[in-house]
Design a protein around this motif. Structure first.
Motif, mmCIF file in Angstrom:
data_model
loop_
_atom_site.group_PDB
_atom_site.id
_atom_site.type_symbol
_atom_site.label_atom_id
_atom_site.label_comp_id
_atom_site.label_asym_id
_atom_site.label_seq_id
_atom_site.Cartn_x
_atom_site.Cartn_y
_atom_site.Cartn_z
ATOM 1 N N THR A 85 -4.879 24.265 -13.560
ATOM 2 C CA THR A 85 -5.301 22.887 -13.293
ATOM 3 C C THR A 85 -5.616 22.731 -11.812
ATOM 4 O O THR A 85 -4.804 23.117 -10.973
ATOM 5 N N PRO A 86 -6.779 22.185 -11.465
ATOM 6 C CA PRO A 86 -7.095 22.000 -10.037
ATOM 7 C C PRO A 86 -6.109 21.048 -9.365
ATOM 8 O O PRO A 86 -5.584 20.128 -9.992
ATOM 9 N N THR A 87 -5.870 21.289 -8.086
ATOM 10 C CA THR A 87 -4.980 20.437 -7.309
ATOM 11 C C THR A 87 -5.775 19.260 -6.757
ATOM 12 O O THR A 87 -6.660 19.437 -5.919
ATOM 13 N N GLU A 88 -5.498 18.074 -7.265
ATOM 14 C CA GLU A 88 -6.207 16.883 -6.823
ATOM 15 C C GLU A 88 -5.624 16.383 -5.504
ATOM 16 O O GLU A 88 -4.404 16.288 -5.346
ATOM 17 N N SER A 89 -6.482 16.063 -4.566
ATOM 18 C CA SER A 89 -6.046 15.541 -3.268
ATOM 19 C C SER A 89 -5.963 14.020 -3.330
ATOM 20 O O SER A 89 -6.811 13.372 -3.951
ATOM 21 N N ALA B 234 -9.901 30.878 -1.406
ATOM 22 C CA ALA B 234 -10.011 31.309 -0.010
ATOM 23 C C ALA B 234 -9.145 30.405 0.847
ATOM 24 O O ALA B 234 -8.835 29.263 0.472
ATOM 25 N N ALA B 235 -8.755 30.913 2.007
ATOM 26 C CA ALA B 235 -7.965 30.114 2.948
ATOM 27 C C ALA B 235 -8.874 29.131 3.665
ATOM 28 O O ALA B 235 -10.051 29.411 3.909
ATOM 29 N N VAL B 236 -8.320 27.973 4.005
ATOM 30 C CA VAL B 236 -9.070 26.922 4.692
ATOM 31 C C VAL B 236 -8.523 26.797 6.106
ATOM 32 O O VAL B 236 -7.308 26.734 6.323
ATOM 33 N N GLY C 236 -4.033 24.189 2.741
ATOM 34 C CA GLY C 236 -4.527 25.372 3.424
ATOM 35 C C GLY C 236 -5.306 26.343 2.585
ATOM 36 O O GLY C 236 -5.525 27.486 3.003
ATOM 37 N N LYS C 237 -5.748 25.942 1.390
ATOM 38 C CA LYS C 237 -6.547 26.845 0.570
ATOM 39 C C LYS C 237 -7.593 26.049 -0.193
ATOM 40 O O LYS C 237 -7.447 24.841 -0.423
ATOM 41 N N CYS C 238 -8.657 26.743 -0.550
ATOM 42 C CA CYS C 238 -9.755 26.129 -1.298
ATOM 43 C C CYS C 238 -9.997 26.968 -2.547
ATOM 44 O O CYS C 238 -10.068 28.201 -2.473
ATOM 45 N N GLN C 239 -10.103 26.302 -3.686
ATOM 46 C CA GLN C 239 -10.357 26.979 -4.950
ATOM 47 C C GLN C 239 -11.689 26.518 -5.505
ATOM 48 O O GLN C 239 -11.991 25.328 -5.528
ATOM 49 N N GLY C 240 -12.499 27.489 -5.948
ATOM 50 C CA GLY C 240 -13.774 27.195 -6.571
ATOM 51 C C GLY C 240 -13.729 27.518 -8.048
ATOM 52 O O GLY C 240 -13.407 28.652 -8.430
ATOM 53 N N PHE C 241 -14.022 26.545 -8.908
ATOM 54 C CA PHE C 241 -13.957 26.698 -10.355
ATOM 55 C C PHE C 241 -15.381 26.829 -10.912
ATOM 56 O O PHE C 241 -16.177 25.891 -10.821
#
Length: 395
Positions: free
Chosen positions: A139-143, A113-115, A96-101
């Motif tokens: 660390t980014p969350t890998e899907s 931001a929320a997705v 439910g969230k999106c992170q931009g690096f």
């Protein structure tokens, strides 16, 4: 006949939208922070938050307001540097969230931001969650799943000089969330995993980029599932497996979306790649479609075996009165060692005395007679002592 499921949100399809929205948020944050009036309020408004209020008293300022001003001032050069360098964010979405690096050689800025359920974030508020050294960045969350990033890492496994196949297979099990050890018992899952593996291997050998490779692997898996999983129940009835023309229609519809989508969408595959993939599916999957359907329609019989497990009788614990402390055990060990050392010393001393006696006899024969006389006198004295001792006891 096309029964493709369009309810799933494709991360690779949404990523360009996330990147644009995140880059726009970066520009908006910088523009708000440079306002001549109301910069702090505008800066917080862009992030969907309310700025701390100023106390209005220069002698007694609001500490939260002062801290917010200092934080915004520190962010201005960071935002300016990222905009000047034209850094493109790398977006990750999950839970439910999106992170931009935004990464540079030494620094990193993370916006979040929320997705929405459909993956949209255009109207969401992006907030700063990290700004600092690259080594300290989260660390980014890998899907999981067949995403562009996961396929790129799969290709890296295939490019290894040693152990490429096993490494790629283990990584594929990880991203598909399958237990590698359980594949031996579940042949249907093993066949499905092998099918995806060969599709990705085809893309790797034909120099597909990770994004097109992920798309063709998803399409191949979709064709396999819809063509063979006939045991699904639809309206309470068992759905029959697709015929070969129906299965080929699923493939054709998917290829049209990838190679010739409706405007303004960009094609993922070019004409050569679409032809290569259709030929690959024709000589592999469609050549054995009946066999695939038979494997997935027949359920392997399960045999339940029972085995009696005999438990050993536990040893009866010693009573507490016989329990020993650690100090007592150490004392007993030391005493036993001292006794053994004493016995060894006595044995060595007797051996040395015997050797010395033999040496004396060899040097001087007269010494043997002297030794024998001494021994006779010692025995006579011991005998007299024993006789006297027994006589005292009897009296």
């Amino acid at each position: 006949m096309c029964i493709r499921d369009r309810g799933m949100v494709d991360e690779d399809d949404r990523e360009p939208q996330w990147v644009r929205a995140c880059a726009a948020a970066l520009s908006a944050l910088h523009a708000a922070s440079t306002n001549e009036e109301g910069a702090l309020e505008a800066y917080y408004l862009v992030q969907g938050a309310q700025a701390p209020q100023d106390s209005g008293d220069p002698k007694n300022p609001n500490p939260e307001h002062t801290e917010a001003l200092e934080s915004m001032a520190a962010m201005q050069p960071v935002l300016r540097a990222l905009l000047d360098a034209g850094v493109t964010p790398e977006c990750f979405a999950q839970e439910g969230k999106c992170q931009g690096f935004f990464r540079t050689a030494e620094t990193c800025l993370v916006l979040e931001a929320a997705v929405e359920a459909d993956g949209a974030v255009c109207d969401a508020k992006w907030r700063v969650v990290f700004s600092g050294a690259l080594a300290d960045a989260p660390t980014p969350t890998e899907s999981p799943g067949l995403t562009r990033r996961n396929v790129a890492r799969f290709f890296e496994c295939l490019a290894q000089l040693e152990g490429a196949g096993p490494a790629a297979e283990r990584f594929l099990c990880t991203i598909l969330q399958e237990d590698h050890e359980m594949l031996v018992a579940d042949q249907q899952k093993a066949i499905r995993l092998d099918f995806v593996f060969t599709a990705l291997l085809f893309a790797f050998e034909n120099k597909f980029a990770p994004h097109p490779a992920a798309k063709v692997a998803k399409l191949a898996l979709e064709v396999l599932d819809q063509s063979t999983l006939g045991s699904w129940l639809v309206m309470g009835e068992k759905r029959a497996a697709l015929t070969q023309p129906q299965s080929f229609e699923v493939l054709s519809a998917g290829l049209m979306e990838l190679a010739a989508p409706n405007l303004p969408a960009e094609p993922v595959l070019d004409a050569t790649q679409a032809r290569q993939f259709s030929e690959y599916m024709a000589r592999t999957f469609f050549s054995h479609l009946t066999l695939y359907q038979a494997v997935y329609s027949l359920q392997r019989p399960e045999t339940k075996l029972e085995k009696k497990v005999l438990l050993e009788t536990a040893a009866k614990p010693l009573p507490s009165s016989r329990a020993k402390s650690v100090e007592q055990i150490k004392q007993e060990e030391n005493a036993a060692k001292a006794e053994a050392d004493l016995e060894a010393y006595r044995a060595q001393r007797a051996k040395d005395e015997a050797a010395l006696t033999e040496e004396l006899i060899e040097i001087d024969p007269e010494a043997e007679r002297i030794v024998q006389a001494i021994v006779r006198k010692q025995r006579q004295a011991m005998k007299e002592n024993f006789n006297q001792h027994y006589a005292d006891i009897e009296s």
